[in-house]
Design an enzyme around this catalytic site. Sequence first.
Site, PDB file in Angstrom:
ATOM      1  N   ASN A   4      -5.893   1.340 -13.235  1.00 15.46           N
ATOM      2  CA  ASN A   4      -6.024   2.015 -12.226  1.00 15.46           C
ATOM      3  C   ASN A   4      -7.234   2.422 -11.610  1.00 15.46           C
ATOM      4  O   ASN A   4      -7.615   2.868 -10.462  1.00 15.46           O
ATOM      5  CB  ASN A   4      -5.302   3.604 -12.178  1.00 15.46           C
ATOM      6  CG  ASN A   4      -3.823   3.284 -11.914  1.00 15.46           C
ATOM      7  OD1 ASN A   4      -3.230   2.426 -11.718  1.00 15.46           O
ATOM      8  ND2 ASN A   4      -3.091   4.349 -12.260  1.00 15.46           N
ATOM      9  N   TYR A   5      -8.560   2.208 -12.578  1.00 20.23           N
ATOM     10  CA  TYR A   5      -9.728   1.939 -11.941  1.00 20.23           C
ATOM     11  C   TYR A   5     -10.292   0.604 -11.867  1.00 20.23           C
ATOM     12  O   TYR A   5     -11.066   0.110 -12.583  1.00 20.23           O
ATOM     13  CB  TYR A   5     -10.788   2.583 -13.127  1.00 20.23           C
ATOM     14  CG  TYR A   5     -10.610   4.181 -13.147  1.00 20.23           C
ATOM     15  CD1 TYR A   5      -9.611   4.845 -12.044  1.00 20.23           C
ATOM     16  CD2 TYR A   5     -10.924   5.080 -14.257  1.00 20.23           C
ATOM     17  CE1 TYR A   5      -9.378   6.366 -12.355  1.00 20.23           C
ATOM     18  CE2 TYR A   5     -10.753   6.377 -14.124  1.00 20.23           C
ATOM     19  CZ  TYR A   5     -10.139   6.934 -13.341  1.00 20.23           C
ATOM     20  OH  TYR A   5      -9.878   8.465 -13.318  1.00 20.23           O
ATOM     21  N   GLY A   8      -1.304   7.694  -3.874  1.00 14.93           N
ATOM     22  CA  GLY A   8       0.119   7.461  -3.765  1.00 14.93           C
ATOM     23  C   GLY A   8       0.546   7.180  -5.092  1.00 14.93           C
ATOM     24  O   GLY A   8       0.227   6.716  -6.145  1.00 14.93           O
ATOM     25  N   ARG A  15       0.827  -1.240   0.002  1.00  9.51           N
ATOM     26  CA  ARG A  15       0.099  -0.063  -0.025  1.00  9.51           C
ATOM     27  C   ARG A  15       0.808   1.291   0.047  1.00  9.51           C
ATOM     28  O   ARG A  15       1.943   1.545   0.775  1.00  9.51           O
ATOM     29  CB  ARG A  15      -1.069  -0.068   1.245  1.00  9.51           C
ATOM     30  CG  ARG A  15      -2.026   0.986   1.248  1.00  9.51           C
ATOM     31  CD  ARG A  15      -3.022   0.806   2.320  1.00  9.51           C
ATOM     32  NE  ARG A  15      -2.662   0.945   3.653  1.00  9.51           N
ATOM     33  CZ  ARG A  15      -3.476   0.882   4.640  1.00  9.51           C
ATOM     34  NH1 ARG A  15      -4.652   0.570   4.334  1.00  9.51           N
ATOM     35  NH2 ARG A  15      -2.877   1.109   6.083  1.00  9.51           N
ATOM     36  N   GLY A  36      -0.783   4.705  -1.147  1.00 10.97           N
ATOM     37  CA  GLY A  36      -1.721   5.629  -0.916  1.00 10.97           C
ATOM     38  C   GLY A  36      -3.104   5.159  -0.414  1.00 10.97           C
ATOM     39  O   GLY A  36      -4.012   5.690   0.092  1.00 10.97           O
TER      40      GLY A  36
END
Length: 533
Positions: free
Chosen positions: A474-475, A177, A107, A109
Amino acid sequence: MKSPHFSMFPFLLVVLLSLSGATFAHSHEDFLHCLSLQSSNSASISKVIYTQNNSSYSSILDAYIQNLRYTTPATRKPFVIVTPLKTSHIQATIYCSKKHGLQIRIRSGGHDYEGLSYVSEVPFVILDLFNFRAVEVDTKNEVAWVESGATIGELYYRIAEKSKTLAFPAGLCHTVGVGGHFSGGGYGLLMRKYGLAADHVIDAHLIDVNGRILDRKSMGEDLFWAIRGGGGNTFGIVLAWKVKLVTVPAVVTVFTVNRNLEQNLTRILHSWQYIAHKLPDDIFSFVMITKVNSTQGKETIQAGFRALFLGGVDKLIPLIQDRFPELGLVKQDCMEMSWVESILYIEGFPGTNLDILLNRTALARPNFKAKSDYVKEPIPESGFEGLWQKFLEKEANANISLMMMVAFGGKMDAIPETELPYPHRAGNLFQASYTVEWSNEENAAPQKYISWIRRLYSYMATYASESPREAYFNYRDLDIGTNNINGYTSYAQASIWGRKYFKNNFDRLVHVKTKVDPENFFKNEQSVPPISP
């Protein structure tokens, strides 16, 4: 004189076992024991380990869960959270997770849409990189080094404090992030002028599955290609990225023009599709669609036409009035500001002090589900009329059920789709994304909202790309296919979702994965798998 390494072990073991408690399995105790043995300074690693019996465990876990959908009592929690302060802590976590059969979730962000950076259905460890967030900007050479735990807001802030005419082409949300954003491609306000964030990564430091620290030269061009868009938690752990900065004028212009159905929205939006991707690459434009209450008190559909222009308002106005007169843009709709201020304007913080870019928790954290598409042919007016009916359904909560249309073209048309794993380049009019949110009180039973967005996505199939129906990594969207989280995942099974994100680049990603992580240690529900021998 330093104490011998072994003299710290009894102390550390007592601390770790008291943290873990008697409820943990013997293998978990072995994992903690392993961490102490692998650390060069046993006392230092004990300070970055949080087990479920630690008083700070919940606050550390919850701090960067950006989708509250994954905070229910039924959500599985990590056995331990490691918040490394040095690379040796990361190396020890990799080694001990491999040895004791624990998966790692990485992880930076916490913005993974499906929570895959902090949720798993099997025993797992979170490696939270929020302490790895240094940013070093070199204005003379127009480059920066940024660690994966930094946010893009922190990167923007450090650039802006040194230069008014340097920038970086990353995303719209400043709390995202860097590690996840860059590893999935990363688009933003400068996309049509300069391309993606990943297009401007020129070096990186990565820890591989064997604990080696590699840079671009030592990792080789195949692996360097893969980490720039092929997804995080797949090929290793990227510690830091070297990026090439880009130039922007000292003054840029932004605008927002809202139009609803009573103001000819359907006709205006239909025209936008033919125009936006052909505008000069100094213009980034997008449209936000949602349900609102009109001035007459009834529900209607509103679209916010927003744009950034790399120049002054006096050049922008005649350009838009000539190319897109249907919008009716006037000078009063526009504001001049610096590039970094435009980030906050687009994000919804106009006029806010730039210090907010350093606030990693500035944005509201909703419960949500999202999906994405790429559109290559204009949607007819009748198609939009059907879309409006979806948004007028009761499950589409006003102001928090959204569709975003981001115009492509410009530099994106000029970059080959094989340049990086991210393949969505020439031929796209716009990227569409859909989001539905719901309240905390409804989080125990969100299915009606998830069903609504799936119906919306099904409706859009007529107008979206096909063979494959493309999606933006990223989605993240687990609806489009998943790996087997336990056991073997075949190439054919992974290809179902892999080709939607990566198109034919998926094959090269599989080849790289097979070479650098053949045992598939770094994995999640949508990580590229190796081909088994």
